[in-house]
Design an enzyme around this catalytic site. Structure first.
Site, PDB file in Angstrom:
ATOM      1  N   GLY A 173      54.862 -76.164  -7.550  1.00 38.12           N
ATOM      2  CA  GLY A 173      55.318 -77.140  -6.560  1.00 38.12           C
ATOM      3  C   GLY A 173      56.588 -76.581  -5.920  1.00 38.12           C
ATOM      4  CB  ALA A 174      57.572 -76.138  -2.383  1.00 34.13           C
TER       5      ALA A 174
ATOM      6  CG  ASP B 278      53.976 -74.684  -0.947  1.00 36.43           C
ATOM      7  OD1 ASP B 278      53.094 -75.556  -0.909  1.00 36.43           O
ATOM      8  OD2 ASP B 278      54.485 -74.267  -2.003  1.00 36.43           O
TER       9      ASP B 278
ATOM     10  CE  LYS C  99      47.995 -74.926  -4.158  1.00 32.99           C
ATOM     11  NZ  LYS C  99      48.111 -73.469  -4.482  1.00 32.99           N
TER      12      LYS C  99
HETATM   13  O1  MRU Z   1      50.411 -73.656  -6.015  1.00 32.96           O
HETATM   14  P1  MRU Z   1      51.252 -74.881  -6.175  1.00 32.96           P
HETATM   15  O2  MRU Z   1      50.732 -75.844  -7.166  1.00 32.96           O
HETATM   16  O3  MRU Z   1      52.706 -74.533  -6.392  1.00 32.96           O
HETATM   17  O4  MRU Z   1      51.161 -75.584  -4.763  1.00 32.96           O
HETATM   18  C1  MRU Z   1      51.825 -76.782  -4.574  1.00 32.96           C
HETATM   19  C2  MRU Z   1      51.604 -77.369  -3.241  1.00 32.96           C
HETATM   20  O5  MRU Z   1      50.908 -76.845  -2.412  1.00 32.96           O
HETATM   21  C3  MRU Z   1      52.371 -78.614  -2.939  1.00 32.96           C
HETATM   22  O6  MRU Z   1      51.647 -79.435  -2.081  1.00 32.96           O
HETATM   23  C4  MRU Z   1      53.707 -78.223  -2.288  1.00 32.96           C
HETATM   24  O7  MRU Z   1      54.371 -77.263  -3.047  1.00 32.96           O
HETATM   25  C5  MRU Z   1      54.572 -79.379  -2.079  1.00 32.96           C
HETATM   26  S1  MRU Z   1      55.207 -80.002  -3.589  1.00 32.96           S
HETATM   27  C6  MRU Z   1      56.225 -81.262  -3.188  1.00 32.96           C
END
Ligand code: MRU
Length: 351
Positions: free
Chosen positions: A53-54, A243, A254
Site C-alpha cells: 500500500g503506497a 500509487d 493496482k
Molecule cells: O501492490 P500493492 O498492494 O502495494 O498495491 C496497493 C494499491 O494499489 C493501493 O490501491 C494503493 O497503494 C493505494 S493504498 C492507500
C-alpha cells in the site's frame, strides 16, 4: 473513527530498536509479525510485500532509514544517501516511497549535527505517521462530500472498491476505504462490493478482512463481474486509491483499476480516486511517464505454491495500470476535492 480498530489493524510497530510488520502475505487467516532489524531487511520486506500500500510503503522506507542510522550512528552524507537510494528501489510505482525518504533526508540535512541523526529520524517518522491519521480523516470527510455533491445526501450506498486502501495500506484509517469506513459509521452504506484483485488478492484477503473487522456489509466479486454489476445498476460509486497521480490527473493504481474506470464511465457510475498529497508526482506530466512495476510471473501461474497454469505457460504480471484522468469523476486528497480541469486544479490545490 474507532481508535480501537487502528490498534487491531495497525500494520507496523516500532519498539525503539526494531520494526515489526504484520505479515500481509498470510492474512487474513494468520496474524503474524515479521521483525525487521536493518535497512536491507526493510527493503526485502517492502519488495516481498510483507508490507504494502503506497502510504505504508513510504512509512516503511522512513523506518528503513531509521534502521540504517541505528547501525551507522553519527553517519550521514554520501553513505546515508546511498542507503536511501537503495531503499527507494524496493518498489518503483508508489511515489510515496521516494517522497517520504527525500523529505526525511532534507529534514536531516537541515540539522546542525549528525551525531543524533538516529533519534531525530526516529522522532520525525513517528510524527509523520501520526500526521497521516489527521490527513486520512480529512480525506474521508472530503470523500463523503464529493459523493454527496454527485449523488445527494441519501443513505444505502452501494460502493465498490479495488485492492486494499485501508488501515493495512495506510497504517491508519485509509484512503478510499477510509471514506467507506466513515460513510458506514454514519450509516450511509448499504454494502460494499470488494474486487477480488488478482493475483495478490488484496481485495478478498485484506479489504474483506478490514470490512469484516469493522462489521461493514460486503460481498467479494471477481474483477470480471464489474460490468455485470454496473449494467444492472448495482453500484452507486467506486472509490479507489492511488500509487501515483501525475500533473494531468492520470493515476497509477493496482492493475485492474483502469478497466474498472472505463466500465464505470460507460455506465455513468462516479469514479473517485482518494490519495494523500504525498501520492502526487507533479514533476511527471502524464501517465505514460510512470514506471509500472513488473512482478514475478509465478504470482499468476501458481497459487499458494501450487502450479495452476500448464508448465509450458508463462505470464506477464504488471502490478499497476494507469487510469486516464478523463475517466475520473474527482480526486480527493486531505486538502480537498479536485475536479476537472485536472492540470489547472491539481496545481491550484497542491503547489
Ligand atoms: O501492490 P500493492 O498492494 O502495494 O498495491 C496497493 C494499491 O494499489 C493501493 O490501491 C494503493 O497503494 C493505494 S493504498 C492507500
Amino acid at each position: 473513527m474507532n481508535t480501537d480498530m487502528s490498534e487491531k489493524l495497525a500494520p507496523m510497530r516500532w519498539d525503539g530498536k526494531d520494526l515489526y510488520l504484520l505479515d500481509q502475505r498470510i492474512l487474513p487467516h494468520r496474524e503474524e509479525w515479521v521483525r525487521v532489524g536493518n535497512a536491507q531487511d526493510c527493503h526485502k520486506a517492502i519488495y516481498d510485500m510483507v508490507v504494502r500500500g503506497a502510504p505504508c510503503i513510504g512509512f516503511s522506507g522512513l523506518w528503513g532509514v531509521v534502521l540504517w542510522l541505528k547501525e551507522n550512528k553519527g553517519k550521514g552524507g554520501a553513505a546515508l544517501s546511498e542507503a536511501a537510494s537503495f531503499l527507494k528501489t524496493a518498489r518503483p510505482t508508489a511515489v510515496n516511497l521516494a517522497y517520504e525518504i527525500d523529505e526525511l533526508l532534507s529534514y536531516l540535512q537541515a540539522q546542525s549535527q549528525t551525531d543524533n541523526y538516529f533519534e531525530v529520524a526516529e522522532e520525525y517518522t513517528q510524527k509523520r505517521i501520526a500526521l497521516a491519521e489527521e490527513q486520512n480523516l480529512a480525506m474521508a470527510k472530503w470523500g463523503i462530500k464529493a459523493i454527496e455533491e454527485d449523488l445527494g445526501k441519501g443513505a444505502d450506498l452501494r460502493l465498490m472498491t479495488h485492492c486494499n486502501t485501508g488501515f493495512l495500506a495506510c497504517g491508519t484509517i485509509g484512503t478510499a476505504l477510509g471514506v467507506i469506513s466513515l460513510a458506514a459509521e454514519q450509516s450511509r452504506v448499504k454494502s460494499v462490493w470488494v474486487d477480488e484483485t488478482r493475483p495478490y488478492m488484496q481485495g478478498i484477503r485484506l479489504t474483506a478482512y478490514e470490512l469484516a473487522k469493522q462489521d461493514i456489509a460486503h460481498k467479494v466479486v471477481v474483477e470480471g463481474a464489474a460490468s455485470h454489476l454496473m449494467k444492472n445498476g448495482l453500484v452507486d460509486a467506486i472509490l479507489v486509491g492511488a500509487d501515483r497521480i501525475v500533473a494531468n490527473g492520470d493515476t497509477a493504481n493496482k492493475v485492474g483499476t483502469s478497466t474498472l474506470a472505463i466500465v464505470a464511465k460507460h455506465y455513468g457510475v462516479p469514479f473517485y480516486v482518494v490519495a494523500p498529497s504525498s501520492s502526487f508526482d507533479l514533476k511527471t506530466e502524464q501517465g505514460s511517464g510512470i514506471e509500472i512495476e513488473l512482478r514475478n510471473e509465478e504470482e499468476i501461474l501458481s497459487f499458494k505454491g501450487d502450479r495452476v497454469a500448464p508448465r509450458e505457460s508463462s505470464a506477464f504480471n504488471p502490478s499497476f495500470d494507469v487510469t486516464d484522468s478523463s475517466l475520473i469523476t474527482g480526486i480527493i486528497c486531505e486538502k480537498g476535492i479536485i475536479r476537472p480541469d485536472y492540470v489547472k486544479n491539481i496545481k491550484g490545490l497542491l503547489s
